[in-house]
Write a protein that holds these residues in place. Sequence first.
Motif, PDB file in Angstrom:
ATOM      1  N   ILE A 522       0.818  -1.207   0.000  1.00 45.50           N
ATOM      2  CA  ILE A 522       0.000   0.000   0.000  1.00 45.50           C
ATOM      3  C   ILE A 522       0.855   1.263   0.000  1.00 45.50           C
ATOM      4  CG2 ILE A 522      -0.216   0.358   2.496  1.00 45.50           C
ATOM      5  CD1 ILE A 522      -3.217   0.800   2.050  1.00 45.50           C
ATOM      6  N   TYR A 523       2.147   1.128   0.292  1.00 49.00           N
ATOM      7  CA  TYR A 523       3.029   2.288   0.466  1.00 49.00           C
ATOM      8  C   TYR A 523       4.133   2.260  -0.590  1.00 49.00           C
ATOM      9  CZ  TYR A 523       6.209   5.546   2.876  1.00 49.00           C
ATOM     10  OH  TYR A 523       7.033   6.595   3.200  1.00 49.00           O
ATOM     11  N   THR A 524       4.379   3.403  -1.195  1.00 48.78           N
ATOM     12  CA  THR A 524       5.415   3.472  -2.226  1.00 48.78           C
ATOM     13  C   THR A 524       6.813   3.275  -1.658  1.00 48.78           C
ATOM     14  OG1 THR A 524       5.659   5.869  -1.980  1.00 48.78           O
ATOM     15  CG2 THR A 524       4.036   5.066  -3.608  1.00 48.78           C
ATOM     16  N   GLY A 525       6.979   3.529  -0.378  1.00 44.05           N
ATOM     17  CA  GLY A 525       8.302   3.454   0.250  1.00 44.05           C
ATOM     18  C   GLY A 525       8.907   4.815   0.482  1.00 44.05           C
ATOM     19  N   SER A 526       8.294   5.871  -0.054  1.00 40.16           N
ATOM     20  CA  SER A 526       8.775   7.237   0.138  1.00 40.16           C
ATOM     21  C   SER A 526       7.616   8.111   0.615  1.00 40.16           C
ATOM     22  CB  SER A 526       9.323   7.799  -1.174  1.00 40.16           C
ATOM     23  OG  SER A 526      10.396   7.023  -1.636  1.00 40.16           O
ATOM     24  N   PRO A 527       7.844   9.007   1.565  1.00 42.26           N
ATOM     25  CA  PRO A 527       6.764   9.878   2.052  1.00 42.26           C
ATOM     26  C   PRO A 527       6.188  10.737   0.936  1.00 42.26           C
ATOM     27  CG  PRO A 527       8.647   9.951   3.544  1.00 42.26           C
ATOM     28  CD  PRO A 527       9.100   9.211   2.320  1.00 42.26           C
ATOM     29  N   ASP A 528       4.869  10.744   0.853  1.00 44.77           N
ATOM     30  CA  ASP A 528       4.150  11.560  -0.133  1.00 44.77           C
ATOM     31  C   ASP A 528       2.854  12.027   0.536  1.00 44.77           C
ATOM     32  OD1 ASP A 528       3.070  12.801  -2.317  1.00 44.77           O
ATOM     33  OD2 ASP A 528       3.247  11.077  -3.673  1.00 44.77           O
ATOM     34  N   PRO A 529       2.982  12.928   1.526  1.00 52.51           N
ATOM     35  CA  PRO A 529       1.829  13.264   2.372  1.00 52.51           C
ATOM     36  C   PRO A 529       0.642  13.818   1.619  1.00 52.51           C
ATOM     37  CG  PRO A 529       3.657  14.782   2.753  1.00 52.51           C
ATOM     38  CD  PRO A 529       4.188  13.678   1.919  1.00 52.51           C
ATOM     39  N   GLU A 530       0.866  14.537   0.549  1.00 55.74           N
ATOM     40  CA  GLU A 530      -0.261  15.109  -0.189  1.00 55.74           C
ATOM     41  C   GLU A 530      -1.109  14.014  -0.830  1.00 55.74           C
ATOM     42  OE1 GLU A 530      -1.125  18.332  -3.781  1.00 55.74           O
ATOM     43  OE2 GLU A 530       0.856  18.211  -2.838  1.00 55.74           O
ATOM     44  N   ARG A 531      -0.480  13.038  -1.452  1.00 56.17           N
ATOM     45  CA  ARG A 531      -1.222  11.981  -2.135  1.00 56.17           C
ATOM     46  C   ARG A 531      -1.697  10.902  -1.163  1.00 56.17           C
ATOM     47  NH1 ARG A 531       1.985   9.767  -7.114  1.00 56.17           N
ATOM     48  NH2 ARG A 531      -0.099   9.030  -7.678  1.00 56.17           N
ATOM     49  N   ASP A 532      -0.971  10.706  -0.058  1.00 57.12           N
ATOM     50  CA  ASP A 532      -1.324   9.646   0.881  1.00 57.12           C
ATOM     51  C   ASP A 532      -2.239  10.127   1.998  1.00 57.12           C
ATOM     52  OD1 ASP A 532       0.100   7.761  -0.501  1.00 57.12           O
ATOM     53  OD2 ASP A 532       1.919   7.971   0.688  1.00 57.12           O
ATOM     54  N   LEU A 533      -2.716  11.353   1.914  1.00 53.67           N
ATOM     55  CA  LEU A 533      -3.607  11.865   2.945  1.00 53.67           C
ATOM     56  C   LEU A 533      -4.866  11.012   3.062  1.00 53.67           C
ATOM     57  CD1 LEU A 533      -3.462  14.263   4.900  1.00 53.67           C
ATOM     58  CD2 LEU A 533      -4.884  15.563   3.302  1.00 53.67           C
ATOM     59  N   ASP A 534      -5.323  10.454   1.935  1.00 56.04           N
ATOM     60  CA  ASP A 534      -6.518   9.618   1.949  1.00 56.04           C
ATOM     61  C   ASP A 534      -6.296   8.282   2.641  1.00 56.04           C
ATOM     62  OD1 ASP A 534      -8.189  11.414   0.638  1.00 56.04           O
ATOM     63  OD2 ASP A 534      -7.550  10.743  -1.348  1.00 56.04           O
ATOM     64  N   LEU A 535      -5.051   7.942   2.937  1.00 57.20           N
ATOM     65  CA  LEU A 535      -4.750   6.671   3.602  1.00 57.20           C
ATOM     66  C   LEU A 535      -4.675   6.816   5.120  1.00 57.20           C
ATOM     67  CD1 LEU A 535      -1.981   5.217   1.226  1.00 57.20           C
ATOM     68  CD2 LEU A 535      -4.470   5.022   1.056  1.00 57.20           C
TER      69      LEU A 535
END
Length: 638
Positions: A522-535
């Motif tokens: 479920i995680y790309t392995g790198s922080p991406d807070p804008e796109r992962d906010l829905d998670l």
Amino acid sequence: MYFIIPMVIFPRRTGHYLPLMGFAIILGLSACAPPSKVPPRAPSALAQAEALAAEGRYLAAATEYIRLAAETPPPQRQDYQLRAVAALLQGNQWQEAQELLESIAPESLAPALSLRYRLLAAQLAVAKGEAKRALSLLKDIEALEPSLEQQATLHRLRAEAYELADKPLAAAHERVQLEPLLSDAQALQENQRALWRGLMGLSPDTFKRLRKESLSNTLRGWLELAQLFQRYPLDPLGLQQAIEDWRKRYPGHPASLALLQAEMPTLPTAPYQPTTIALLLPTEGRFAASAAAVRDGFFAAYYSDNSDWTPVIRFYGVKIDSKSSNSNAYKVYQQAQAEGADFVVGPLTKQSLAQLAEVGDLPLPTLALNYLEKSHKPVGGLYQLALSPENEAQGVAERAWRDGHHNALVLIPDTQWGQRVRDAFTERWEKLGGSLLEVQAYDPEKEDYSFLIQRLLNIDESQSRHRELRDLLDRQLAFEPQRRHDADFVFLAAFPRQARLLIPQLQFYRAEDLPVYSSSHIYTGSPDPERDLDLNGVIFSDIPWVLNGNMQDEPSYQNLAAVYPEHFERLKRLYALGSDAYRIIPHLNALYRVPDMTFEGATGRLRMDAEQRLRRELNWAQFKKGRPQPTANPTSQP
């Protein structure tokens, strides 16, 4: 409440007749004296109850105490009732103990009796696994001025409750306070063993955080000692030197090093150190990029190794047919053997591994970078290490079970990968005792999953019932669709794109209070807070190189990040696999011979099973504000 007191028949025992025999002899020697009219005094009912308890006849003792309570006014009545509860608990008669406790009004008890009542109620709660209730009963109990013996009971119960609540540090704090109150050697050993088991389950991140905490010198000494044993599990000489340094920092520390070392598995052999290693990986086709990352991780670990072991590494390219997936892995294996290899790492793909395994037992010790299918017979000489999605699905089942969940909903992609993940999760979940309420498979190419989620949550049934009732009454009805309420959590198998679509739609259909668990995918392995906010809120597992900040200090990690900046974040898990494939070789014999031995790897805490598969225990995190935040790891597998 009324209690039925069972009749207790005591067996005859020779010792019971000795006093009477002596009395008869005295009478015989005193024939001239008139016979006594006073019979020998029987032991009191209280003494008899205490004797029964001392003999381990707890139910009989409880019966006597209850009889005494029935004949005695307060406050002595409650004293006998509490004695009966204590006897019932010693005899594991939990239900009877609970019924008797419920017959006592705690608010009417004097402080001394109230203290005993709360300790016994907490003991019952711990026995039933009710950690929260036990801790509530023990809160602020020091105000009732417990004796030294009661203080020992208090700290032991608190420690056991914290252990049940998966709070090993709090449990350790209580056990450190308990130790000076113990005088029995066996009790001291049991306390140290329990303390040690809890500390050895702490993660490296937890140890790092605790360095900044204000702790007693004794507890800090315990923590540092546990960290040493974790750091040198397969290096006895390094551990011995570290312990000597620890002794100098903590002179007089109460830890029994002999006891703790006896608790640790010992190395049966010296490290295994082959002289020539053949690395077999594909060099072209769809697996080429993955194989290159594994290869580079392997060599990074090799060049970062500061030990005296300096094997020769030879790389062999494996060709894979793009149509049939057949490979020349066995032919390359034979070539490596002919050229002097005494250890093989690879192949990488399941198909190549299966083809290699068809020849039977392997002539060289081999560490494959994938798992054989379960249906395949065991192969001698073969170790297996993999980034297995099935392994991760099983780990999700174990984590959800440890978190207290019992009823699962499952969302998987309608692909072969999704079926494998579902089967692995279902098998482990049901073996643990969990219930699988509903499984829905989604099309990973779509974006609208509303109908599928309604079926998962039984909202479609709610709507159907509404339509039937509307048609029956022939009029419009106010209606708000309701989701099912028998589910505890959702297991979501998804890659980032699908997860960012599915989670908001689950929340739209009123499932925002259902915990969602997932695997590393479920995680790309790198922080991406804008796109992962829905998670946000999703709990997932991943490898230490992704979630453990301490791992970034490793030379292999730093070298790879510097040399391959464009690929490292995206392929970090494969680089980690290559690193572990090299670093674990010297320890394979020990891991095989000692079932409890673990290896702290870049891909997880590795442990070998009976089929010589290296199973990974991963780190855990939860998305908060679009970023993964580490959470406590389970202290042990269920």
